[in-house]
Design a protein around this motif. Structure first.
Motif, PDB file in Angstrom:
ATOM      1  N   GLU A  49       0.549  -1.017   0.166  1.00 33.56           N
ATOM      2  CA  GLU A  49       0.205   0.030  -0.601  1.00 33.56           C
ATOM      3  C   GLU A  49       0.493   1.511   0.067  1.00 33.56           C
ATOM      4  OE1 GLU A  49      -4.023  -1.586   2.260  1.00 33.56           O
ATOM      5  OE2 GLU A  49      -2.335  -1.073   3.113  1.00 33.56           O
ATOM      6  N   GLU A  50       1.902   1.131   0.367  1.00 30.71           N
ATOM      7  CA  GLU A  50       2.781   2.332   0.687  1.00 30.71           C
ATOM      8  C   GLU A  50       3.513   2.918  -0.660  1.00 30.71           C
ATOM      9  OE1 GLU A  50       5.368   1.414   4.373  1.00 30.71           O
ATOM     10  OE2 GLU A  50       3.882   1.748   5.403  1.00 30.71           O
ATOM     11  N   GLU A  51       3.930   1.376  -1.109  1.00 29.83           N
ATOM     12  CA  GLU A  51       5.161   1.519  -1.998  1.00 29.83           C
ATOM     13  C   GLU A  51       3.930   2.391  -3.590  1.00 29.83           C
ATOM     14  OE1 GLU A  51       7.788  -0.348  -3.249  1.00 29.83           O
ATOM     15  OE2 GLU A  51       8.902  -0.100  -1.184  1.00 29.83           O
ATOM     16  N   LEU A  52       2.684   1.512  -3.605  1.00 29.70           N
ATOM     17  CA  LEU A  52       1.752   1.670  -4.722  1.00 29.70           C
ATOM     18  C   LEU A  52       1.597   3.088  -4.564  1.00 29.70           C
ATOM     19  CD1 LEU A  52       0.433   0.177  -7.050  1.00 29.70           C
ATOM     20  CD2 LEU A  52       2.158  -1.150  -5.558  1.00 29.70           C
ATOM     21  N   ALA A  53       1.646   3.964  -2.649  1.00 27.29           N
ATOM     22  CA  ALA A  53       0.711   5.097  -3.267  1.00 27.29           C
ATOM     23  C   ALA A  53       2.069   6.273  -3.243  1.00 27.29           C
ATOM     24  CB  ALA A  53       0.378   5.268  -1.444  1.00 27.29           C
ATOM     25  N   ALA A  54       3.491   6.126  -2.992  1.00 23.71           N
ATOM     26  CA  ALA A  54       4.306   6.642  -3.597  1.00 23.71           C
ATOM     27  C   ALA A  54       4.338   6.591  -5.095  1.00 23.71           C
ATOM     28  CB  ALA A  54       5.408   5.993  -2.904  1.00 23.71           C
ATOM     29  N   LEU A  55       4.564   5.732  -5.700  1.00 24.29           N
ATOM     30  CA  LEU A  55       4.242   5.461  -7.388  1.00 24.29           C
ATOM     31  C   LEU A  55       3.233   6.467  -7.561  1.00 24.29           C
ATOM     32  CD1 LEU A  55       6.331   3.792  -9.481  1.00 24.29           C
ATOM     33  CD2 LEU A  55       3.605   2.077  -9.520  1.00 24.29           C
ATOM     34  N   SER A  56       2.110   6.164  -6.756  1.00 22.99           N
ATOM     35  CA  SER A  56       0.632   7.448  -7.523  1.00 22.99           C
ATOM     36  C   SER A  56       0.464   8.217  -7.371  1.00 22.99           C
ATOM     37  CB  SER A  56      -0.372   6.378  -6.815  1.00 22.99           C
ATOM     38  OG  SER A  56       0.179   5.148  -7.541  1.00 22.99           O
ATOM     39  N   GLY A  57       2.411   8.727  -6.350  1.00 24.53           N
ATOM     40  CA  GLY A  57       2.373  10.707  -5.904  1.00 24.53           C
ATOM     41  C   GLY A  57       1.085  11.288  -5.004  1.00 24.53           C
ATOM     42  N   VAL A  58       0.485   9.924  -4.014  1.00 23.34           N
ATOM     43  CA  VAL A  58      -0.197   9.955  -3.333  1.00 23.34           C
ATOM     44  C   VAL A  58      -0.028   9.361  -1.488  1.00 23.34           C
ATOM     45  CG1 VAL A  58      -2.190  11.057  -4.068  1.00 23.34           C
ATOM     46  CG2 VAL A  58      -1.649   8.249  -3.399  1.00 23.34           C
ATOM     47  N   LYS A  59      -0.347   9.647  -0.813  1.00 26.22           N
ATOM     48  CA  LYS A  59       0.104   9.149   0.738  1.00 26.22           C
ATOM     49  C   LYS A  59      -0.464   7.672   1.325  1.00 26.22           C
ATOM     50  CE  LYS A  59      -1.965  12.518   2.970  1.00 26.22           C
ATOM     51  NZ  LYS A  59      -2.209  13.498   4.415  1.00 26.22           N
ATOM     52  N   ARG A  60      -2.209   7.660   0.657  1.00 31.23           N
ATOM     53  CA  ARG A  60      -2.380   6.100   1.500  1.00 31.23           C
ATOM     54  C   ARG A  60      -2.993   5.038   0.294  1.00 31.23           C
ATOM     55  NH1 ARG A  60      -4.956   7.029   6.281  1.00 31.23           N
ATOM     56  NH2 ARG A  60      -4.771   5.091   6.581  1.00 31.23           N
ATOM     57  N   GLY A 142      -2.957   2.139 -20.863  1.00 33.71           N
ATOM     58  CA  GLY A 142      -2.272   2.474 -21.084  1.00 33.71           C
ATOM     59  C   GLY A 142      -1.698   3.979 -21.039  1.00 33.71           C
ATOM     60  N   GLN A 143      -3.072   4.931 -21.514  1.00 35.80           N
ATOM     61  CA  GLN A 143      -2.179   6.549 -21.986  1.00 35.80           C
ATOM     62  C   GLN A 143      -3.878   6.932 -21.049  1.00 35.80           C
ATOM     63  OE1 GLN A 143      -1.385   9.124 -25.190  1.00 35.80           O
ATOM     64  NE2 GLN A 143      -3.260   8.390 -26.366  1.00 35.80           N
ATOM     65  N   PRO A 144      -2.473   8.017 -20.401  1.00 36.22           N
ATOM     66  CA  PRO A 144      -3.624   8.817 -19.477  1.00 36.22           C
ATOM     67  C   PRO A 144      -4.850   9.885 -20.137  1.00 36.22           C
ATOM     68  CG  PRO A 144      -1.108   9.216 -19.074  1.00 36.22           C
ATOM     69  CD  PRO A 144      -0.527   8.764 -20.013  1.00 36.22           C
ATOM     70  N   ALA A 145      -5.595   9.420 -19.345  1.00 37.30           N
ATOM     71  CA  ALA A 145      -7.186  10.714 -20.155  1.00 37.30           C
ATOM     72  C   ALA A 145      -6.059  12.164 -19.789  1.00 37.30           C
ATOM     73  CB  ALA A 145      -8.383  10.355 -19.004  1.00 37.30           C
ATOM     74  N   ASP A 146      -7.388  13.449 -20.345  1.00 39.65           N
ATOM     75  CA  ASP A 146      -6.328  14.017 -20.318  1.00 39.65           C
ATOM     76  C   ASP A 146      -7.301  14.656 -19.195  1.00 39.65           C
ATOM     77  OD1 ASP A 146      -6.258  17.321 -21.172  1.00 39.65           O
ATOM     78  OD2 ASP A 146      -7.415  17.609 -23.194  1.00 39.65           O
ATOM     79  N   ALA A 166      -6.841   1.196 -13.890  1.00 37.60           N
ATOM     80  CA  ALA A 166      -5.988  -0.549 -13.770  1.00 37.60           C
ATOM     81  C   ALA A 166      -5.013  -0.289 -15.351  1.00 37.60           C
ATOM     82  CB  ALA A 166      -7.432  -1.098 -14.612  1.00 37.60           C
ATOM     83  N   GLN A 167      -5.163   0.622 -16.102  1.00 37.17           N
ATOM     84  CA  GLN A 167      -4.488  -0.272 -17.608  1.00 37.17           C
ATOM     85  C   GLN A 167      -3.314   0.896 -17.059  1.00 37.17           C
ATOM     86  OE1 GLN A 167      -6.840  -0.777 -20.830  1.00 37.17           O
ATOM     87  NE2 GLN A 167      -8.240  -2.034 -20.099  1.00 37.17           N
ATOM     88  N   ALA A 168      -3.207   1.735 -16.286  1.00 35.80           N
ATOM     89  CA  ALA A 168      -1.802   2.695 -16.749  1.00 35.80           C
ATOM     90  C   ALA A 168      -1.064   3.031 -15.775  1.00 35.80           C
ATOM     91  CB  ALA A 168      -2.570   4.041 -17.028  1.00 35.80           C
ATOM     92  N   TYR A 173       0.990  11.855 -16.454  1.00 30.43           N
ATOM     93  CA  TYR A 173       0.930  13.207 -17.428  1.00 30.43           C
ATOM     94  C   TYR A 173       1.099  14.629 -17.325  1.00 30.43           C
ATOM     95  CZ  TYR A 173      -3.504  17.054 -18.491  1.00 30.43           C
ATOM     96  OH  TYR A 173      -4.047  17.590 -18.566  1.00 30.43           O
ATOM     97  N   LYS A 174       2.170  15.807 -17.777  1.00 32.80           N
ATOM     98  CA  LYS A 174       2.098  16.503 -17.514  1.00 32.80           C
ATOM     99  C   LYS A 174       3.136  16.575 -16.392  1.00 32.80           C
ATOM    100  CE  LYS A 174      -1.462  19.728 -19.269  1.00 32.80           C
ATOM    101  NZ  LYS A 174      -2.157  20.939 -19.115  1.00 32.80           N
ATOM    102  N   GLY A 175       3.985  15.275 -16.144  1.00 35.25           N
ATOM    103  CA  GLY A 175       5.538  14.860 -15.773  1.00 35.25           C
ATOM    104  C   GLY A 175       4.699  14.482 -14.195  1.00 35.25           C
ATOM    105  N   LYS A 176       3.014  14.220 -14.017  1.00 28.54           N
ATOM    106  CA  LYS A 176       2.649  13.396 -13.080  1.00 28.54           C
ATOM    107  C   LYS A 176       2.778  12.426 -13.004  1.00 28.54           C
ATOM    108  CE  LYS A 176       0.669  17.203 -10.998  1.00 28.54           C
ATOM    109  NZ  LYS A 176      -0.098  18.172 -10.702  1.00 28.54           N
ATOM    110  N   PRO A 177       2.462  11.085 -11.966  1.00 29.39           N
ATOM    111  CA  PRO A 177       1.847  10.246 -11.913  1.00 29.39           C
ATOM    112  C   PRO A 177       0.169   9.890 -12.299  1.00 29.39           C
ATOM    113  CG  PRO A 177       2.631  10.443 -10.083  1.00 29.39           C
ATOM    114  CD  PRO A 177       3.352  11.701 -10.802  1.00 29.39           C
ATOM    115  N   THR A 178       0.258   9.092 -13.193  1.00 31.68           N
ATOM    116  CA  THR A 178      -1.400   8.583 -13.020  1.00 31.68           C
ATOM    117  C   THR A 178      -2.007   8.550 -11.111  1.00 31.68           C
ATOM    118  OG1 THR A 178      -1.271   6.674 -13.542  1.00 31.68           O
ATOM    119  CG2 THR A 178      -1.993   7.832 -15.100  1.00 31.68           C
ATOM    120  N   GLY A 179      -3.112   8.619 -11.065  1.00 34.48           N
ATOM    121  CA  GLY A 179      -3.409   8.227 -10.077  1.00 34.48           C
ATOM    122  C   GLY A 179      -3.529   9.881  -8.804  1.00 34.48           C
TER     123      GLY A 179
END
Ligand SMILES: *Cc1c(COP(=O)(O)O)cnc(C)c1O
Length: 400
Positions: A49-60, A142-146, A166-168, A173-179
């Motif tokens: 949970e911690e690793e995926l939050a970090a990968l997604s640029g969020v806390k939890r 695998g491609q971010p929405a706008d 689920a797929q990306a 997107y603009k340098g920031k991770p999906t999620g």
């Protein structure tokens, strides 16, 4: 799925090839869970949970049983239910809208963008009513929405945004991770996803502690303190064996996504002069993680027998030992399961056209350059042959 006796075969997917790379580490980690006697809601799940939050640029992060549950529980945590409307694309996997319907809310299907196949932000505002509660964009293939215009509209109308990621995983997107964009984002670890478990697993990531806390209760029967139930919930947890598998694979994800990107470049090179198809476009704001490499096959139908050219291509590729697949052949607004919402054929012409034209080619990190070239050459030959044999190959549809 295993390569058969014919070494010229190119499967659409090869999970065994991945297993061969990391087999010993996987087995050791899974065995250690088996020996530990601790199988549910333990340390590995928490680390994941911690690793995926970090990968997604969020806390939890809150691990759950699968990606569909992640969507249902995210909507639930946001109090979305009967009488509410949720805006989402029709051109996606069924789970996206299914989750909305399972909450008792109504999915409002919006048309997609012709280049990225993701929800078209310019068409969202017209779909908003006084019942609209949320927008669920999907980062398809695998491609971010706008996201910027989506977030701007959500902000203006006070709507919740839940990303279907689920797929990306790993895309930006603009340098920031999906999620990192929505109030919550939902991840699937279905085995074929870019980061896949050895079974079902999913997660919600969020920057909001209040959603994370609510989700932790909802996944465990509405209970924050064991055997004290503040509300109804469900049993939806990510077990320690799946967490062990995912933690073993996670350090490889970036490299695997880079390999997918290299494969996409080989495809683009090999397919560039092929008549009658369009290869994928990556929007300037995006990096793509190529969950799928999806082309369009134009001239939807053979004028004689009405078969889809796309389906003919799939068949002819199969004859040459090459796997390919259509994701997804029927847009959700035309599915029987959603008919009671009053949507029907004709409502979303581009989504309907895409459903007749898209085909996804073999894509997995271990795919070799010569295999990609083999697939590209086969498509070149099949499409050129068709150009000669039919006088009616349609021009590229610029209208969409
Ligand atoms: C895979 C997927 C889901 C559902 O995930 P599961 O883990 O299979 O339940 C939801 N949305 C999209 C876009 C997906 O690709």
């Amino acid at each position: 799925m295993s390569p058969s006796a014919n070494s010229n075969n190119v499967p659409i997917l090869d999970l065994q090839a991945q297993y061969e790379q990391i087999g010993p580490q996987l087995e050791e980690k899974v065995l250690s869970v088996l020996r530990s006697g601790h199988y549910i809601l333990g340390k590995l799940g928490q680390t994941l949970e911690e690793e995926l939050a970090a990968l997604s640029g969020v806390k939890r992060g809150v691990g759950v049983a699968n990606g569909t549950d992640a969507l249902v529980l995210a909507l639930w945590a946001a109090d979305i239910g009967p009488e509410d409307e949720v805006i989402t694309p029709s051109f996606t996997f069924a789970a996206t809208a299914e989750a909305i319907a399972l909450r008792g809310a109504k999915p409002i299907f919006v048309e997609v963008d012709p280049l990225t196949f993701n929800i078209n932000p310019a068409l969202i505002e017209a779909a908003i009513t006084h019942k609209t509660k949320a927008i669920v964009p999907v980062h398809l293939y695998g491609q971010p929405a706008d996201m910027d215009p989506i977030l701007e509209i959500a902000d203006r109308y006070n709507l919740i945004v839940i990303e279907d990621n689920a797929q990306a995983i790993g895309a930006t997107y603009k340098g920031k991770p999906t999620g990192s964009f929505g109030d919550m984002a939902c991840i699937s670890f279905y085995p074929t996803k870019n980061l896949g478990a050895a079974g079902d697993a999913g997660m919600i990531v969020t920057k909001h502690d209040r959603y994370a806390e609510r989700l932790k209760a909802l996944r465990a029967h509405g209970s924050k303190v064991r055997y004290y139930h503040d509300e109804l919930g469900v049993n939806s947890r990510l077990d320690e064996i799946q967490a062990a598998v995912l933690l073993t694979k996670l350090p490889h994800l970036r490299r695997w996504n880079e390999q997918r990107n290299q494969i996409a470049k080989w495809y683009a090179q090999g397919l560039k002069n092929t008549p009658g198809i369009t290869i994928p476009t990556v929007a300037a704001a995006n990096t793509h993680v190529w969950h799928q490499y999806t082309i369009r096959v134009h001239a939807q139908q053979n004028p004689g027998d009405k078969t889809l050219f796309r389906d003919q291509l799939i068949k002819e590729l199969a004859n040459r030992g090459i796997g390919s697949m259509c994701y997804y052949p029927v847009p959700l607004h035309m599915q029987a399961a959603f008919a009671h919402f009053g949507c029907k054929a004709g409502d979303l012409p581009l989504s309907e056209t895409l459903a007749q034209e898209v085909v996804s080619l073999p894509m997995y990190p271990e795919l070799k350059e010569h295999q990609v070239n083999q697939v590209a050459k086969a498509i070149q030959e099949i499409m050129t042959e068709r150009l000669i044999s039919t006088s009616t190959v349609a021009p590229v549809l610029t209208g969409f």
